[in-house]
Design an enzyme around this catalytic site. Structure first.
Site, PDB file in Angstrom:
ATOM      1  N   HIS A 166       5.005   2.056  -7.806  1.00 19.30           N
ATOM      2  CA  HIS A 166       4.069   0.932  -7.849  1.00 19.30           C
ATOM      3  C   HIS A 166       3.264   0.948  -9.151  1.00 19.30           C
ATOM      4  CE1 HIS A 166       4.310   1.530  -3.316  1.00 19.30           C
ATOM      5  NE2 HIS A 166       4.672   0.271  -3.448  1.00 19.30           N
ATOM      6  N   GLY A 203       0.808  -1.213   0.000  1.00 19.46           N
ATOM      7  CA  GLY A 203       0.000   0.000   0.000  1.00 19.46           C
ATOM      8  C   GLY A 203       0.839   1.261   0.000  1.00 19.46           C
ATOM      9  N   GLN A 227       7.853  -9.081   8.124  1.00 17.67           N
ATOM     10  CA  GLN A 227       9.090  -8.584   7.527  1.00 17.67           C
ATOM     11  C   GLN A 227       9.608  -7.325   8.218  1.00 17.67           C
ATOM     12  OE1 GLN A 227       7.068  -8.100   3.640  1.00 17.67           O
ATOM     13  NE2 GLN A 227       8.271  -6.230   3.425  1.00 17.67           N
ATOM     14  N   MET A 279      11.582   6.680  -5.496  1.00 17.26           N
ATOM     15  CA  MET A 279      10.246   6.711  -4.914  1.00 17.26           C
ATOM     16  C   MET A 279      10.081   5.602  -3.889  1.00 17.26           C
ATOM     17  SD  MET A 279       7.535   7.819  -7.839  1.00 17.26           S
ATOM     18  CE  MET A 279       7.614   9.493  -8.497  1.00 17.26           C
ATOM     19  N   ARG A 295       8.048   5.451   2.215  1.00 17.10           N
ATOM     20  CA  ARG A 295       8.667   6.096   3.375  1.00 17.10           C
ATOM     21  C   ARG A 295       8.971   7.581   3.125  1.00 17.10           C
ATOM     22  NH1 ARG A 295      10.796   1.975   6.852  1.00 17.10           N
ATOM     23  NH2 ARG A 295      10.583  -0.072   5.883  1.00 17.10           N
ATOM     24  N   GLN A 330      16.063  -7.783  -2.488  1.00 20.38           N
ATOM     25  CA  GLN A 330      14.793  -8.500  -2.376  1.00 20.38           C
ATOM     26  C   GLN A 330      14.450  -9.195  -3.692  1.00 20.38           C
ATOM     27  OE1 GLN A 330      10.988  -6.833  -0.491  1.00 20.38           O
ATOM     28  NE2 GLN A 330      10.613  -6.442  -2.657  1.00 20.38           N
ATOM     29  N   GLY A 337      10.150  -4.088  -8.051  1.00 27.84           N
ATOM     30  CA  GLY A 337      11.006  -2.966  -8.427  1.00 27.84           C
ATOM     31  C   GLY A 337      12.462  -3.205  -8.076  1.00 27.84           C
ATOM     32  N   GLU A 338      13.351  -2.644  -8.882  1.00 30.00           N
ATOM     33  CA  GLU A 338      14.788  -2.796  -8.652  1.00 30.00           C
ATOM     34  C   GLU A 338      15.303  -1.924  -7.514  1.00 30.00           C
ATOM     35  OE1 GLU A 338      16.813  -2.230 -12.366  1.00 30.00           O
ATOM     36  OE2 GLU A 338      16.373  -4.294 -13.032  1.00 30.00           O
ATOM     37  N   LYS A 339      14.466  -1.044  -6.961  1.00 30.36           N
ATOM     38  CA  LYS A 339      14.928  -0.278  -5.791  1.00 30.36           C
ATOM     39  C   LYS A 339      15.283  -1.238  -4.657  1.00 30.36           C
ATOM     40  CE  LYS A 339      12.255   1.942  -2.857  1.00 30.36           C
ATOM     41  NZ  LYS A 339      12.747   1.515  -1.506  1.00 30.36           N
TER      42      LYS A 339
END
Length: 280
Positions: A36, A30, A60, A185, A188, A154, A148-150
């Site tokens: 996203h 969310g 997590q 982006m 947080r 993960q 996402g690659e950010k």
């Protein structure tokens, strides 16, 4: 758009779905932003159906305060999703629904991928991530899933997860989406003040300079330069800077031809933790 709250509803929907059609899954927690949305748009483009999950996964979070502060913007999220596509399937389960018992994570062995960088500072984090991703993949049975690659570490762990568990899904890594000043982006970012948000542009600006330096310098000297740059900016509290290979995420000792490397960083601005990375 179809809103689904329970696994029973999801099972019923999938049961009657044409099995020849492709399904894309975009798992989120969310507080949706354009990062996203880029994942969702890619899934809509590449699949017959797209499922977007909105679930703040408690297992997590190694820091309960961080979990408590995580933004809850479900109504705004749903409004935003409606503007993207009216054919989305949006899954918004409760923790009780997902875990159906004790809310705890499984334990995984990702051959060391889970122990470096984020894993070294967030105990149990990737066990929680893998647990919820495995559950969502099992529930939705997608053709493709988008990340996402950010959160590059993960992404690599999820690729390893589907390999270990033999899950028949294609994991798609999508480019980092940035604000106009270069800040990656993130949900947080909403916790940053206006000044902090502007100052945080320094992270990506410095990573871009490091990319140039890495072309002619060693990994260690590039890391030293990065650390010194952040020492000049007291508004940042540096947690780690690493230069690692993309496959194993191991620190680079010596650059090798035909290998792909990335610089990874985690910093605090006040009590807000920010991560970023750049392909070198």
């Amino acid at each position: 758009m179809q809103l689904i709250n329970t696994i029973k509803e999801l099972d019923s929907l999938l049961k009657f779905m044409d099995k020849t059609k492709t399904v894309g899954l975009v798992p989120t927690m969310g507080a949706l932003h354009m990062g996203h949305i880029s994942l969702i748009e890619q899934s809509v483009k590449e699949n017959d159906h797209t499922i977007v999950s909105i679930f703040v996964n408690p297992t997590q979070f190694n820091n309960k305060e961080d979990l408590a502060k995580y933004p809850n913007t479900l109504n705004a999220d749903i409004s935003l999703l409606k503007s993207v596509s009216d054919s989305l399937i949006v899954l918004t389960p409760t923790a009780k629904e997902i875990y159906s018992g004790e809310i705890t994570s499984k334990s995984y062995d990702f051959n060391g991928l889970e122990n470096v960088m984020e894993g070294a500072f967030r105990e149990g984090h990737f066990n929680g991530v893998a647990t919820i991703v495995e559950k969502l993949l099992s529930l939705t049975k997608p053709t493709r899933a988008y990340f996402g690659e950010k959160d590059f570490q993960q992404l690599q762990i999820i690729r390893k997860l589907v390999q270990l568990k033999n899950v028949p899904v294609e994991i798609i890594g999508c480019p980092i989406v940035r604000e106009s000043n270069g800040l990656a982006m993130s949900s947080r970012n909403e916790r940053l003040s206006k000044t902090q948000r502007e100052d945080a542009s320094f992270i990506y600006k410095t990573l871009k300079s490091a990319k140039e330096k890495f072309g002619t310098n060693s990994a260690n000297s590039t890391i030293d330069w990065l650390k010194n740059e952040f020492l000049t900016r007291p508004e940042f509290k540096l947690e780690y800077i690493k230069i690692s290979d993309e496959e194993q995420l191991l620190p680079v000792i010596e650059k090798k031809e035909n290998s792909k490397y990335r610089a990874f960083i985690a910093v605090y601005m006040g009590d807000v933790r920010l991560i970023d990375n750049i392909a070198l």
